[in-house]
Design a protein around this motif. Structure first.
Motif, short mmCIF file in Angstrom:
data_model
loop_
_atom_site.label_atom_id
_atom_site.label_comp_id
_atom_site.label_asym_id
_atom_site.label_seq_id
_atom_site.Cartn_x
_atom_site.Cartn_y
_atom_site.Cartn_z
N GLU A 6 105.23 47.65 59.18
CA GLU A 6 105.49 46.30 59.67
C GLU A 6 104.36 45.84 60.59
O GLU A 6 103.94 44.67 60.54
CB GLU A 6 106.83 46.26 60.40
N ARG A 59 105.24 42.47 47.89
CA ARG A 59 106.26 42.57 48.94
C ARG A 59 107.38 43.51 48.51
O ARG A 59 107.84 44.35 49.29
CB ARG A 59 106.80 41.18 49.24
N ASP A 60 107.82 43.39 47.25
CA ASP A 60 108.89 44.25 46.75
C ASP A 60 108.40 45.67 46.51
O ASP A 60 109.13 46.65 46.76
CB ASP A 60 109.47 43.67 45.46
N ASP A 102 101.39 44.90 58.48
CA ASP A 102 101.57 43.58 57.89
C ASP A 102 101.20 42.48 58.88
O ASP A 102 100.57 41.47 58.52
CB ASP A 102 103.01 43.39 57.42
N LYS A 121 106.16 47.29 48.11
CA LYS A 121 105.98 48.01 49.38
C LYS A 121 107.26 48.71 49.83
O LYS A 121 107.21 49.63 50.64
CB LYS A 121 105.51 47.04 50.47
N ASP A 143 101.68 38.13 44.92
CA ASP A 143 101.89 38.64 46.28
C ASP A 143 103.36 38.91 46.56
O ASP A 143 103.70 39.85 47.28
CB ASP A 143 101.34 37.62 47.29
N SER A 144 104.26 38.11 45.99
CA SER A 144 105.69 38.37 46.20
C SER A 144 106.13 39.67 45.55
O SER A 144 107.05 40.34 46.02
CB SER A 144 106.53 37.21 45.66
#
Length: 417
Positions: free
Chosen positions: A42, A311-312, A45, A314, A307-308
């Protein structure tokens, strides 16, 4: 905090996370360790977001450096010309700037004649005259425009990109040797015939328009130190062409436009029912191994997704709870997913029913062709002058295709339901 400090901070966090992952295997990778790694991710990010913002600002501040690079390109082109051609090229460059700022009606007779004569590099290559009302951009100007295309999208980051002077259809050989083998030959016995079977595919040149970019009179009339109208026009044109070409290089159906990589890639793994908007670690392992090992060992191998989707991804973990995404220590050691580098492409489909949302394989097998001739038009007729504007329009030509007889890239397709 400057970009270097942010990158150093990120590298330290990446090292900390990797040390926790690599030194705690099996049962040693406890929930406490997993929570620590998640917290570090986190923080990474947040640092990545700060780096992206700082790099964007640096890009804005660095426009002058890009213009310097264009002048260096002009100098390299001039070094290849004889003195007479250099003089002609300089006349053309100066006349082209006058054309942008003042239009044909505001140019001197000598400047108009220089534009009609064309750039020296054009004449040296015996390329035809530009279309009526438009002029070929100078070598450095066009080179910067083509280089700027690489800043948008993602396809140009991984594809094999090449340029040609003209746009005639270009035959490209294709061959699939992944299953070919040699043989043992007894003494005094002839070797068997097994000729390589070559195919060919055509790479053409589709004509792209930037659409008209409008600039108010005031910007042209009041330009002074720090205001470079040429650079502004070039960036605006490049951004528009880059977006549409990246979309086509990704999703194009090959009918009147390039064949996109998503279109060309066969499905290597179809998601099971219930995975219309998700993917499992097993799906990705199956996708990886659907690509022949001969392609998986090439330098251009990697993943491509939106990019979405990253996100998943990761959040995916192996059976021991260890993340499949690993942060890179430095820019030379990029972030990886399942040990392979990845490319973010915002024109890739997001995960949805029946979407081919993830690509894997030798992405460099996709070929992008740029035609070096870029033509600029300037509009100052009543449709624009009554609004206090001048219009600019660029035409350029490009094509893209996956040129191989095998299947170096395959796709994960989400389930229909």
């Amino acid at each position: 905090m400057n970009i270097k400090a942010l990158r150093d901070q990120r590298a330290a966090k990446a090292t900390e996370a990797r040390n926790l992952i690599e030194s705690n295997t099996g049962a040693g990778y406890t929930k406490e360790i997993s929570d620590k790694v998640d917290a570090i991710y986190e923080e990474i990010d947040r640092i990545d977001a700060s780096i992206a913002a700082a790099e964007r600002q640096a890009q804005i501040d660095g426009d002058a450096a890009q213009d310097d690079a264009g002048r260096e390109l002009d100098d390299r082109v001039r070094s290849q010309l004889n003195p007479e051609q250099r003089e002609q090229q300089d006349r053309y460059n100066n006349a082209f700037r006058a054309f942008i700022l003042r239009g044909e009606r505001g140019m001197t007779q000598a400047e108009t004649q220089a534009l009609i004569a064309g750039p020296a590099i054009q004449n040296a290559q015996s390329i035809g005259s530009p279309a009526s009302g438009g002029y070929l951009v100078p070598a450095g100007w066009g080179g910067q425009l083509l280089e700027a295309l690489a800043m948008f999208g993602g396809m140009r980051d991984v594809a094999t990109v090449f340029s040609t002077a003209g746009g005639n259809p270009l035959p490209w050989p294709t061959v699939d040797e992944t299953a070919a083998e040699g043989e043992i030959v007894p003494e005094n016995v002839a070797a068997a015939d097994s000729d390589v079977t070559f195919g060919t595919t055509q790479i053409g040149a589709y004509k792209y328009s930037s659409k008209v970019v409008t600039i108010p009179f005031e910007l042209l009339q009041d330009q002074g130190p720090g205001i470079d109208v040429e650079a502004f026009v070039r960036r605006a044109l490049a951004m528009r062409i880059a977006r549409i070409t990246n979309r086509h290089f990704t999703l194009g159906d090959g009918v009147g436009k390039p064949q996109g990589l998503v279109t060309a890639a066969p499905v290597g793994r179809a998601g099971l029912t219930g995975s219309a908007t998700s993917v499992s670690p097993d799906d990705l392992i199956f996708l990886e191994h659907s690509v022949d090992p001969a392609y998986r060992s090439l330098p251009g191998v990697g993943w491509m997704f939106h990019d979405s989707t990253l996100r998943d991804l990761k959040r995916l973990k192996d059976n021991d709870g260890r993340p499949l995404w690993l942060p890179g220590y430095t820019a030379k050691e990029p972030d990886t997913f399942l040990r392979y580098k990845y490319t973010i492409n915002q024109h890739m489909p997001v995960m949805a029913a029946s979407a081919k949302s993830i690509l894997f394989g030798d992405l460099s097998s996709y070929m992008i062709r740029d035609i070096m001739q870029v033509t600029l038009f300037r509009f100052d007729d009543s449709a624009y002058t009554k609004k206090g504007q001048i219009g600019f329009l660029a035409w350029s030509r490009h094509d893209g295709k996956l040129v191989t007889a095998g299947a170096p890239v395959k796709a994960y397709q989400n389930s229909a339901s």
